[in-house]
Structures are given as C-alpha cells and as structure tokens.
Design an enzyme around this catalytic site. Structure first.
Site, PDB file in Angstrom:
ATOM      1  N   GLU A 110      -4.012 -93.533  21.538  1.00  0.00           N
ATOM      2  CA  GLU A 110      -4.773 -92.864  20.794  1.00  0.00           C
ATOM      3  C   GLU A 110      -5.121 -94.281  19.359  1.00  0.00           C
ATOM      4  OE1 GLU A 110      -3.908 -89.126  19.393  1.00  0.00           O
ATOM      5  OE2 GLU A 110      -5.217 -88.361  21.152  1.00  0.00           O
ATOM      6  N   GLU A 118      -5.241 -87.596  28.064  1.00  0.00           N
ATOM      7  CA  GLU A 118      -4.546 -86.251  27.498  1.00  0.00           C
ATOM      8  C   GLU A 118      -5.751 -85.902  27.792  1.00  0.00           C
ATOM      9  OE1 GLU A 118      -2.940 -86.549  23.961  1.00  0.00           O
ATOM     10  OE2 GLU A 118      -1.932 -88.657  24.269  1.00  0.00           O
TER      11      GLU A 118
END
Ligand code: CA
Length: 681
Positions: free
Chosen positions: A223, A320
């Site tokens: 991320e 995710e």
C-alpha cells in the site's frame, strides 16, 4: 449391480473432477486416485451395506459444493489459472497461542490443506525486516519475518499452492498512513538504503528458494500510496522498488513482481502507473486493495484497473479484500467493521461470499489475474477475557500489535495495541471450524445457482422527521435476497404513530411478509427532531465553543477533532484519549442563552473503546445544581450510544447547563462525543 456401477462411476467422477489449478490437487484427489479399480469395486461392495462417510478432504471441488445453502452465480470466463489468494500471515502465531483449525465436518486439519481443498491456490505472507525489540519481544501481527515466511511458504508449497511474498520494507505494518524505515536502516542515505533493500530482498528470497518454497509473486512494498521505507519522493520510492525488483528477477526469474496501492476511489492510480513508467520500474502486476466499505464502487475499480492494464501493459489484480460475516466481536478487541445500517451486503456468510464474488467479477471484467483475501484465517485466540487474550497476544505476537511495538510505532501500535480487528471477516468460526462461506472460491468458479433464491435479511427502514410533522410509518421495507438484489415487501409495525409526538429516537419493531408463508422481523429507526437550541451541536465549527471542557483528571488528548469516519454525523466530534489508567475524567457542557420557559429534552451521543468500567452520563444542571442524569455506555468503535434526559422543567431566567461526564479507569481509554441536541416540547 446397477447401484455398484453408479458408485464406481461416482468414484471416477470424483477423481476426474479434481482440478489441480483450483484445488491444489494432491490432497483432495489422493483417495480415489491411489485406489486401484479392483480394490475400489471390492470396497464399494462392502460399502453397499455400510454407505461410506466421505471426509471433506476427499471431495473434489464440485462434489464439496453438494448441498451448499449459499446461492452464487459463477463468474463467467474466469481463467483456469485465476489467482485465488489468502493472506495467512497470522497463522503460526495463532497456532502457538493454541488455535486449531477444523474442516467444515469438524475434522482437525492443517489449515493450508483446508484452504487448498477449498480452491485457494496462492498464500500471501507479509514480511517485516525485524519486528522485535532489543530484548527479543515481538511487535505482534504474527511477528512476521523471514522465518514466518519460510514456515508458511513450505506449508503452502506442500499443499500445491504458490506463495505471494509481501515485503513491507519496514519493521512493522506499512500502509497509506505509515511507511516507517526499518530500525537498522534509519541512518542510511538513499543509495545505501537501496543497496541494503536489494541485499535483504535477495537474502529472504534465497532462504525461501533453498527451502523449496514455490514463490509465484513478490510485492515490493505494501500500500505504497506516496511513501515507501521512509522515502516520500517518487524518484526515491521507485529507486527502492527497483532494487527489490532486481532481487526478485535474480532469485525467482519466473515469479511476478507486484506493486501495491490502496484507495482506488481517490483517482490517483493512473498517476502512480504513469510515474512508475517515467522512472522505468521493471514490474508485472499493478495490485490494489479493495475494501467495499471504503474504496469506492466496483465499476470504478474495474475501469481503473482496465485502463492500467491496457495503457501500461500490466497485469492487474486485487491484493487485499475482505467482508464481514457477522457484526460480532469474538476476542474483546474491537473490529474495524461493526454493525451499520448502511452496508453493501448483509453481515452474513452469504453476504461475505457475495462481496468476494462481486470483487472477483469486477477484476475479471478488467481482465485481471486474481483476487487475494485479507486475512480469512485470522481469528481470535480463544480466551474468555481480554486479559487472558492479552497475555497470548503479548507472548506470541498473535494480536495485531503488542505493547512492545510502542518503541517503534508509538502513535498507532503504542496507543491501540491489542488483538484481532478482523475476526468477524474470517472464513473460520471462533473455534477454528471452517464456515460454509469458505466455499466461496469454488462457488465463484463453479456456481451454485440451482438453490432457490430466498430472503437473507430485512434492511432497517430509516425515517427522519421534524417535530409536528405527521408520523407516517412506511408500508414496505426492503428485503435483501441471497443474490443481493432488493425486493420491496409489506410490513406491519408494532407501534402507534399517534403516540410518537415527542422529539426523540425511536426503534420500532415490525414484521415483514417476505413471502406467502414466511415472515421476518423488521426494524424502523425513527428520529423526530425538535428545533435544536444548542450551538455547534455536532462540533462542525472550527472551535468547540460554546462548549466548555473541564479536565478533572489528566487526560492526554481532549480536543475537537475533524474526522468524518469517527463522527456520528458530519466531519467533527469531540475526542478523548489517554494512555494512563485513572487519567480520564472530564465534563463537556454548554449553557444556552435566551431560553423560554418550558419542558426541554436533551440528548448527546458517545462511542469509544478500551474504557473498562467507565462512568459516563449525560446531565442537566439548573443554576449550577444537577437536576437530572442519564447513564450512558461505551462499547466499541462505531457503536454510538445516546444519553437522553426528557422533560427538564425550565423557567425563564434560570441558568440551564447541559453536558456529559466521562470517567474511565482503564489506560488507553478513548472515545468520541457527537450530535447533542436540546429541544422544547
Ligand atoms: Ca476483534
């Protein structure tokens, strides 16, 4: 004889249906494939008298779906090698804490075998450089380092699944909010850091290669929305990513190199992809997190990923995603997702499967290569109290963070360390038994749309009116069906509208007729608002005035805060937090002016957590003397509770003060106060 041949046919079908790409193969097909035809017939003759109990592990994927109550339409045109990943990083720490995993039939089994048998073909693992303090205490979150990756990698490989290695390039959690440099690299300049990162990546991957781990993909960062490993300039970020990428190419030339970003809804992805191209990063997969409650629409996800695939020639996927199957919390450590009246799917196993199905569909439409779930094997450690669990979290790193993480991450882990915030988004129940929803991966691949559609949940009806308006109760409510469509059905309410004349919040029970024969309970949330006589009632102004706060303890943080996600309505609320026990004790009040004589109602809301046996109440004071209080409770994040005082008799000229009193004994107590109102009848 006919019976016999049918049984043999079934055995052959069983063997034939085992799809190595979808199931991991060896463990699921072992029974039928290793049984010779002669012994199979002999066994089946005996079986005619005693029908065999077929263990779940011996079932091929399609067979395992027989009798499944979940309605799922297959995602069409899903490639054979579509990645169905599961992040299982926490598993070793949970097992050390006593967690065991069971098949849906209750048989204890290796969790990686269970995942493989249910269509998972990739296991993802996060890797932190050094998630330990100088004394060797783990920071938690599974204390995931190279050793954890090796163990998980070996177990995944043994079950025919590939490993997705997720380098955070940090000593603890890296996400859009933080990308902290590892302790050992903190004084390095960029060149030295890049060299260290390349050598470290190389070392970890060599350990996995020497351990026989089948690494299929490697993430160079987690991320990384504008930061990585303490660097914030894109040229520097990409330089570090490139160092990681070189190591992957060297050790696992067949593996894919992935980059990972979050927040597709913010519209930055094409800039990220363009930046990576400008700085010539060598990578294969552009991956995204996608959490349905935060990350925008599925259409936006599809369009964004498709553009990147077509414009930049990259593979795309969701690295995710997750969804809640219940609003409950099982480990006394609050969850990121709890009860909400606005949710895209019911918090049921059907809702969890539908969410994953729709994300998979969105990725398939974008021409993507896979979806990875985070992290469906993470359940609570099973203690009967927070204290009991806390010991395990501290000892084995089986919570999201231990107290030892404070030295490295004081602002986040140091304040909020604890257990599992996603135990209601797992694919296993609190005892470790696989849920029906674990069939999601095979359901999405093969479909199960022969089962009749039925009502899954009644959506709460919401009605907000101003005092004096007629109360017209709705005649219909929406039922969420098992395919997540909505149907309007008739409803009756157990309430008399004529009796609801006072301002207030009413929860009204009802009965929805979902079919000729079936009824389900329904709920109406009715708010009758009076004219609000308080100022800055929802803390939307730039200061808290005219609210007056009085700190009666030594609360570390006591302030106005602007954060919509933590507010009941709007952007602002009043925030408190304090690390030490017995430090939180304060009042927050205001004294409106110019009130006329009459009967007044006061209401204020609070939510929070980690407060222990808190003493919280709303109060009303007349000329400085408390004339009424209403006890309130604090439970967990996003669970707002009101304090309401009705019928305050006021005569013009008196001083009326309305407020809230909060005292908590526990260290780490926190909370948010919002939406006060005062109205005259
Ligand atoms: Ca929890």
């Amino acid at each position: 004889m006919k019976k016999l041949s049918v049984f043999v046919l079934a055995l052959l079908l069983l063997a034939g249906c085992a799809n190595p790409a979808a199931s991991g193969g060896s463990s699921t097909a072992a029974g039928p494939e290793t049984t010779g035809a002669g012994s199979a017939i002999a066994a089946s003759v005996a079986a005619l008298e005693n029908p065999p109990v077929i263990a779940q592990k011996d079932l091929a994927p399609r067979e395992a779906l027989a009798g499944c109550p979940l309605y799922v339409e297959a995602v069409e045109d899903l490639p054979e090698d579509f990645i169905f990943g599961m992040d299982a990083s926490q598993v070793p720490a949970l097992e050390a804490s006593g967690v065991k995993y069971y098949d849906r039939d209750g048989t204890e089994r290796d969790v990686f075998e269970i995942l493989a048998a249910n269509g998972v073909n990739y296991i993802r693992v996060r890797v932190w450089n050094d998630p330990f303090d100088a004394q060797g205490h783990g920071y938690g979150g599974g204390n995931c380092n190279v050793d954890t990756a090796l163990e998980i990698g070996k177990r995944a490989t043994a079950c025919g699944m590939k490993l997705l290695v997720d380098f955070h390039y940090s000593d603890f959690w890296a996400d859009p909010g933080k990308q902290m440099v590892p302790k050992a690299w903190k004084d390095y300049d960029l060149e030295t850091k890049a060299a260290a990162l390349e050598a470290y990546t190389h070392d970890v991957l060599m350990t996995l290669r020497n351990g026989g781990v089948d690494v299929g993909m490697v993430q160079v960062g987690n991320e990384t929305n504008g930061a990585l490993c303490g660097e914030k300039d894109w040229s520097d970020i990409v330089k570090l990513m490139a160092a990681g990428s070189r190591a992957v190419r060297d050790v696992f030339p067949q593996a894919k190199v992935a980059v990972h970003f979050a927040n597709p809804e913010r519209g930055n992805y094409l800039n990220y992809a363009s930046t990576l191209k400008i700085f010539e990063l060598d990578y294969d997969v552009f991956g995204s997190s996608y959490y349905p409650y935060w990350h925008g629409s599925l259409n936006n996800l599809t369009q964004t990923l498709e553009k990147i695939r077509k414009s930049y020639g990259k593979d795309v996927m969701v690295l995710e995603t997750s969804y809640a199957w219940t609003a409950e919390d099982f480990d006394f450590s609050g969850n990121t997702i709890s009860e909400s009246s606005e949710k895209p799917y019911p918090y049921t196993q059907q809702g969890q499967v539908n969410s994953l199905r729709d994300v998979t569909q969105a990725v398939q439409k974008a021409g993507g290569i896979g979806v990875c779930y985070w992290e469906g094997t993470w359940i609570g450690v099973g203690g009967v109290s927070k204290e009991e669990n806390q010991k395990l979290w501290e000892q084995y790193g089986s919570g999201w963070a231990s107290s030892y993480a404070a030295e490295y991450d004081p602002e986040d882990a140091g304040k909020w360390y604890g257990g599992c915030a996603v135990d209601n988004q797992s694919f296993f129940d609190p005892q470790g038994r696989a849920l029906d929803s674990l069939m999601a991966f095979n359901l999405i691949r093969f479909g199960n749309s022969e089962v009749a559609l039925k009502a899954e949940e009644v959506e709460p009806a919401v009605l907000k009116i101003t005092v004096g308006d007629p109360v017209v109760l709705p005649e219909t409510v929406n039922v969420v069906m098992t395919d997540n469509s909505r149907q309007s059905v008739p409803v009756t309410w157990q309430a008399d509208p004529a009796a609801m004349t006072e301002p207030g919040f009413y929860e009204i029970e009802g009965t929805a007729s979902v079919s000729e024969t079936e009824q389900m309970s329904a709920k109406l949330e009715l708010t009758i608002e009076g004219v609000n006589l308080l100022q800055n009632p929802s803390f939307e102004e730039s200061t808290e005035a005219p609210w007056v706060v009085t700190d009666l303890g030594s609360c570390k943080e006591l302030k106005l805060e602007k954060k919509a996600g933590d507010s009941r309505t709007g952007e602002g609320h009043y925030h408190f937090w304090s690390p030490d026990s017995d430090s939180v004790c304060f009042t927050l009040e205001q004294t409106p002016e110019g009130l006329e004589s009459g009967s007044y109602d006061f209401r204020i809301w609070i939510m929070g957590g980690d407060c222990g046996e808190a003493e919280v109440y709303a109060y009303a004071k007349l000329d400085g003397e408390t004339v009424a209080t209403a006890p309130m409770e604090i439970t967990s994040w996003n669970e707002w509770h009101p304090g309401e005082i009705s019928g305050i008799a006021y005569t013009a000229g008196q001083t009326l003060t309305l407020g809230i009193y909060v005292r908590t004994p526990a260290g780490g107590a926190w909370g948010k106060i919002d939406d006060a109102s005062l109205s005259i009848r």
